[in-house]
Design a protein around this motif. Structure first.
Motif, PDB file in Angstrom:
ATOM      1  N   ASP A   1      10.194  14.425 -11.537  1.00 17.87           N
ATOM      2  CA  ASP A   1       9.098  13.483 -11.760  1.00 17.87           C
ATOM      3  C   ASP A   1       8.771  13.295 -13.235  1.00 17.87           C
ATOM      4  N   LYS A   2       9.291  14.165 -14.082  1.00 19.93           N
ATOM      5  CA  LYS A   2       9.035  14.055 -15.520  1.00 19.93           C
ATOM      6  C   LYS A   2      10.076  13.175 -16.217  1.00 19.93           C
ATOM      7  N   ALA A   3      11.150  12.859 -15.505  1.00 16.72           N
ATOM      8  CA  ALA A   3      12.242  12.082 -16.113  1.00 16.72           C
ATOM      9  C   ALA A   3      11.884  10.601 -16.163  1.00 16.72           C
ATOM     10  N   PRO A   4      12.356   9.889 -17.194  1.00 13.39           N
ATOM     11  CA  PRO A   4      12.122   8.437 -17.244  1.00 13.39           C
ATOM     12  C   PRO A   4      12.889   7.727 -16.144  1.00 13.39           C
ATOM     13  N   THR A   5      12.281   6.700 -15.556  1.00 18.35           N
ATOM     14  CA  THR A   5      12.937   5.941 -14.495  1.00 18.35           C
ATOM     15  C   THR A   5      13.101   4.489 -14.900  1.00 18.35           C
ATOM     16  N   HIS A   6      14.092   3.837 -14.312  1.00 24.89           N
ATOM     17  CA  HIS A   6      14.358   2.419 -14.521  1.00 24.89           C
ATOM     18  C   HIS A   6      14.309   1.735 -13.161  1.00 24.89           C
ATOM     19  N   LYS A   7      13.641   0.613 -13.068  1.00 23.23           N
ATOM     20  CA  LYS A   7      13.496  -0.077 -11.794  1.00 23.23           C
ATOM     21  C   LYS A   7      14.629  -1.067 -11.559  1.00 23.23           C
ATOM     22  N   ALA A   8      15.111  -1.086 -10.321  1.00 20.91           N
ATOM     23  CA  ALA A   8      16.170  -2.020  -9.925  1.00 20.91           C
ATOM     24  C   ALA A   8      15.535  -3.368  -9.583  1.00 20.91           C
ATOM     25  N   VAL A   9      15.025  -4.038 -10.604  1.00 22.39           N
ATOM     26  CA  VAL A   9      14.449  -5.372 -10.424  1.00 22.39           C
ATOM     27  C   VAL A   9      15.601  -6.359 -10.270  1.00 22.39           C
ATOM     28  N   MET A  10      15.612  -7.101  -9.164  1.00 15.00           N
ATOM     29  CA  MET A  10      16.738  -7.999  -8.885  1.00 15.00           C
ATOM     30  C   MET A  10      16.327  -9.008  -7.824  1.00 15.00           C
ATOM     31  N   PRO A  11      16.949 -10.176  -7.840  1.00  9.39           N
ATOM     32  CA  PRO A  11      16.612 -11.190  -6.848  1.00  9.39           C
ATOM     33  C   PRO A  11      17.200 -10.865  -5.476  1.00  9.39           C
ATOM     34  N   LYS A  12      16.615 -11.452  -4.475  1.00 10.54           N
ATOM     35  CA  LYS A  12      17.108 -11.350  -3.094  1.00 10.54           C
ATOM     36  C   LYS A  12      18.601 -11.655  -3.052  1.00 10.54           C
ATOM     37  N   GLY A  13      19.339 -10.872  -2.279  1.00  5.73           N
ATOM     38  CA  GLY A  13      20.778 -11.065  -2.179  1.00  5.73           C
ATOM     39  C   GLY A  13      21.578 -10.255  -3.166  1.00  5.73           C
ATOM     40  N   SER A  14      20.895  -9.536  -4.061  1.00  2.00           N
ATOM     41  CA  SER A  14      21.575  -8.663  -5.016  1.00  2.00           C
ATOM     42  C   SER A  14      21.733  -7.271  -4.416  1.00  2.00           C
ATOM     43  N   VAL A  15      22.438  -6.415  -5.137  1.00  2.00           N
ATOM     44  CA  VAL A  15      22.684  -5.067  -4.631  1.00  2.00           C
ATOM     45  C   VAL A  15      22.643  -4.086  -5.793  1.00  2.00           C
ATOM     46  N   VAL A  16      22.036  -2.932  -5.561  1.00  2.00           N
ATOM     47  CA  VAL A  16      22.108  -1.830  -6.523  1.00  2.00           C
ATOM     48  C   VAL A  16      22.996  -0.757  -5.906  1.00  2.00           C
TER      49      VAL A  16
ATOM     50  N   ASN B   1      16.585  20.855 -13.163  1.00  2.00           N
ATOM     51  CA  ASN B   1      15.792  21.423 -12.080  1.00  2.00           C
ATOM     52  C   ASN B   1      15.084  20.323 -11.292  1.00  2.00           C
ATOM     53  N   GLU B   2      15.136  20.432  -9.969  1.00  2.00           N
ATOM     54  CA  GLU B   2      14.505  19.435  -9.117  1.00  2.00           C
ATOM     55  C   GLU B   2      13.010  19.324  -9.383  1.00  2.00           C
ATOM     56  N   ALA B   3      12.393  20.416  -9.781  1.00  2.00           N
ATOM     57  CA  ALA B   3      10.958  20.410 -10.046  1.00  2.00           C
ATOM     58  C   ALA B   3      10.588  19.500 -11.206  1.00  2.00           C
ATOM     59  N   ASP B   4      11.579  19.162 -12.020  1.00  2.00           N
ATOM     60  CA  ASP B   4      11.320  18.336 -13.197  1.00  2.00           C
ATOM     61  C   ASP B   4      11.680  16.871 -12.991  1.00  2.00           C
TER      62      ASP B   4
ATOM     63  N   GLY C   1       0.790  -1.224   0.000  1.00  2.00           N
ATOM     64  CA  GLY C   1       0.000   0.000   0.000  1.00  2.00           C
ATOM     65  C   GLY C   1       0.820   1.272   0.000  1.00  2.00           C
ATOM     66  N   GLU C   2       2.158   1.160   0.147  1.00  2.00           N
ATOM     67  CA  GLU C   2       3.006   2.356   0.130  1.00  2.00           C
ATOM     68  C   GLU C   2       3.051   2.951  -1.273  1.00  2.00           C
ATOM     69  N   GLN C   3       3.041   4.269  -1.340  1.00  2.00           N
ATOM     70  CA  GLN C   3       3.162   4.967  -2.609  1.00  2.00           C
ATOM     71  C   GLN C   3       4.631   5.140  -2.973  1.00  2.00           C
ATOM     72  N   ALA C   4       4.877   5.492  -4.225  1.00  2.00           N
ATOM     73  CA  ALA C   4       6.248   5.729  -4.673  1.00  2.00           C
ATOM     74  C   ALA C   4       6.844   6.917  -3.927  1.00  2.00           C
ATOM     75  N   GLN C   5       8.092   6.781  -3.545  1.00  2.00           N
ATOM     76  CA  GLN C   5       8.788   7.840  -2.824  1.00  2.00           C
ATOM     77  C   GLN C   5       9.125   9.001  -3.753  1.00  2.00           C
ATOM     78  N   VAL C   6       9.241  10.180  -3.189  1.00  2.00           N
ATOM     79  CA  VAL C   6       9.686  11.344  -3.944  1.00  2.00           C
ATOM     80  C   VAL C   6      11.088  11.079  -4.502  1.00  2.00           C
ATOM     81  N   LEU C   7      11.287  11.378  -5.761  1.00  2.00           N
ATOM     82  CA  LEU C   7      12.607  11.197  -6.366  1.00  2.00           C
ATOM     83  C   LEU C   7      13.576  12.228  -5.795  1.00  2.00           C
ATOM     84  N   HIS C   8      14.791  11.766  -5.505  1.00  2.00           N
ATOM     85  CA  HIS C   8      15.755  12.623  -4.824  1.00  2.00           C
ATOM     86  C   HIS C   8      17.164  12.094  -5.031  1.00  2.00           C
ATOM     87  N   ALA C   9      18.158  12.872  -4.620  1.00  2.00           N
ATOM     88  CA  ALA C   9      19.559  12.442  -4.594  1.00  2.00           C
ATOM     89  C   ALA C   9      20.004  12.350  -3.147  1.00  2.00           C
ATOM     90  N   ASP C  10      20.838  11.363  -2.824  1.00  2.00           N
ATOM     91  CA  ASP C  10      21.279  11.175  -1.439  1.00  2.00           C
ATOM     92  C   ASP C  10      22.327  12.191  -0.994  1.00  2.00           C
TER      93      ASP C  10
END
Length: 225
Positions: free
Chosen positions: A168-183, A163-166, A112-121
């Protein structure tokens, strides 16, 4: 999906891909016993304090635990993984004599969690003033990361908006990976947890390494006492 490597692949090839795109996946590097041990050790902490960090950024259906080192004897296996350290050496050592642990966080995204805000660490530092990376983040899959259960979304470096405001408009790629993997992704890479549309939680553990002359995001000397 992101470019995927094996732990036995050339470190130079992995680093080149990381610098070019901003993120890479290393497939199935964590022994099953370590993944299961971490999940067992962290369960009481998720249940005890995980809800304390819920907010509009972290999510209202996500549990988080910091200071992971003190909760599991399995954590050093991740923190000191030779492939990860070799990558950290290549990215960070040209800009410091030693690097350090920036933060350690266990994350459980609930159904039920929604997608997190896109950000840089790396925005905890004035990184925009520096011409090089100041940290890398290492996100370990303690469950399978799937299209539906909250796999981390990444904006490729070449697609990063100015710009940070943009974001959410950028294309995203999902880190689909099996358990034990790392991104592994650069501090400047735009990313965010995905929405969990499944009926099961998605657990992960993220630690960062930052330049040794920076202040740690999570003060290990205090959090581990």
């Amino acid at each position: 999906t992101l470019q995927t490597f094996a732990a036995t692949d050339s470190i130079q090839d992995i680093v080149a891909a990381l610098q070019q795109s901003g993120a890479v996946v290393i497939d199935a590097v964590l022994p099953e016993a370590v993944s299961e041990g971490l999940c067992a050790d962290l369960r009481p902490e998720f249940d005890r304090e995980g809800h304390l960090y819920q907010n509009s950024f972290n999510g209202h259906h996500t549990l988080r635990v910091g200071g992971v080192t003190k909760y599991s004897s399995h954590f050093p296996t991740l923190l000191l993984h030779p492939t990860v350290l070799a990558i950290a050496d290549a990215i960070l050592k040209p800009h410091c004599e030693v690097y350090q642990v920036g933060s350690t966080t266990a994350i459980e995204i609930l159904p039920g969690e929604q997608a997190q805000v896109l950000h840089a660490d790396d925005t905890c530092y004035p990184s925009h003033l520096l011409p090089f990376e100041v940290q890398i983040s290492v996100l370990w899959a303690l469950d399978d990361f799937t299209e539906d259960n909250g796999a981390t979304r990444v904006v490729m470096r070449q697609d990063r908006p100015d710009n940070e405001a943009d974001y959410d408009k950028a294309p995203t790629h999902k880190a689909v990976m099996p358990k034990g993997s790392v991104v592994i992704y650069l501090g400047s890479t735009i990313h965010g947890g995905g929405a969990n549309n499944s009926d099961k939680p998605r657990k992960a553990l993220v630690n960062t390494y930052c330049l040794g002359w920076l202040r740690q995001e999570e003060n290990q000397y205090l959090s581990l006492t």
